[in-house]
Motif scaffolding. Structure first.
Motif, short mmCIF file in Angstrom:
data_model
loop_
_atom_site.label_atom_id
_atom_site.label_comp_id
_atom_site.label_asym_id
_atom_site.label_seq_id
_atom_site.Cartn_x
_atom_site.Cartn_y
_atom_site.Cartn_z
N GLU A 76 0.86 -1.18 0.00
CA GLU A 76 0.00 0.00 0.00
C GLU A 76 0.90 1.24 0.00
O GLU A 76 1.43 1.63 1.04
CB GLU A 76 -0.92 -0.01 1.22
CG GLU A 76 -1.84 -1.22 1.25
CD GLU A 76 -2.72 -1.26 2.50
OE1 GLU A 76 -3.73 -0.52 2.52
OE2 GLU A 76 -2.39 -2.02 3.41
N SER A 78 1.91 5.21 -0.44
CA SER A 78 1.33 6.51 -0.15
C SER A 78 1.74 7.53 -1.21
O SER A 78 2.61 7.26 -2.05
CB SER A 78 1.81 7.00 1.22
OG SER A 78 3.21 7.25 1.19
N CYS A 176 1.88 2.06 -7.61
CA CYS A 176 1.36 3.08 -6.68
C CYS A 176 0.24 3.87 -7.33
O CYS A 176 -0.83 4.07 -6.74
CB CYS A 176 2.50 4.00 -6.26
SG CYS A 176 1.99 5.36 -5.20
N ALA A 229 -6.54 11.60 -3.79
CA ALA A 229 -6.31 11.31 -2.37
C ALA A 229 -7.08 12.27 -1.47
O ALA A 229 -7.55 11.89 -0.39
CB ALA A 229 -4.81 11.41 -2.07
#
Length: 231
Positions: A76, A78, A176, A229
């Motif tokens: 995961e 960022s 990503c 995001a």
């Protein structure tokens, strides 16, 4: 995993790694998804050894990561990870563009040299396919052509280590990015499609323009991911 000849453990290992990489890049294996060697071996109907080797290879590339409780899982990443990947990619491409202005052999021949023209024509075809996929919002096709575009572009500089390093960075950054981009219901018109512009700049031996194209691509991707995001 079809093949045209005998399947050795080595080729089976690569086939499994390629298949799993494609699953991650397509977003079908979601972030945090964990699995064991046995699960993958059962899925493909093969022994555990080539599966374990394939998973270790993908972990070394940052496509998967080892999980001491479940075996392996999809990482995961960022936005901070993505920014770091862009910075690392920038350091590599900056070296390429410096070599261009310093008269690297791949670009030191006259503009009309058939060898240079043929190599750039191949890269251009990949770039045009990537641009079409981006315009259509076909993320999976875009990723495939984008990775081929950069592999073939890097090969012009004659340093396989540079090409391999940049390829790994781009694969990881796509892993990503996909995790965020799949939140969009429609990708048409939202993805960067300027690959041919980079080829044009390199064909002119214009390192400054090439830098500008890459900077625009990175800024476009980062802005889009930041918006996703935040929202």
């Amino acid at each position: 995993m079809p093949g045209t000849g005998p399947v050795t453990r080595s080729t089976l290992r690569q086939q499994i790694a390629d298949a799993l990489r494609d699953e991650v890049l397509a977003g079908r294996l979601r972030p945090g998804r964990a699995f064991t060697v046995k699960e993958i071996a059962d899925q493909y109907g093969v022994s555990a050894t080539p599966v374990r080797e394939a998973l270790v290879d993908l972990s070394a590339q940052g496509i998967l990561e080892a999980d001491q409780h479940r075996g392996f899982r999809v990482p995961e990443y960022s936005l901070a990870d993505y920014r770091s990947m862009l910075e690392a990619r920038g350091l590599v491409t900056e070296g390429m563009f410096r070599a261009l202005t310093a008269g690297h052999p791949a670009f030191a021949t006259p503009a009309g040299d058939p060898r240079t023209a043929a190599a750039l024509a191949t890269v251009r075809r990949r770039g045009e396919e990537a641009a079409r996929a981006a315009a259509a919002g076909d993320l999976t096709v875009l990723i495939g052509y984008d990775l081929r575009f950069w592999r073939e572009l890097s090969a012009l500089f004659g340093n396989p280590h540079l090409g391999d390093f940049l390829d790994r960075l781009r694969v990881r950054s796509w892993v990503c990015a996909v995790q965020h981009l799949l939140r969009l219901p429609e990708l048409r018109g939202r993805l960067w499609a300027g690959h041919p512009d980079l080829v044009d700049a390199l064909a002119r031996r214009d390192a400054q323009a090439a830098r500008a194209v890459v900077a625009a691509a990175n800024a476009h991707a980062l802005t889009l991911l930041e918006e996703l995001a935040a929202g």
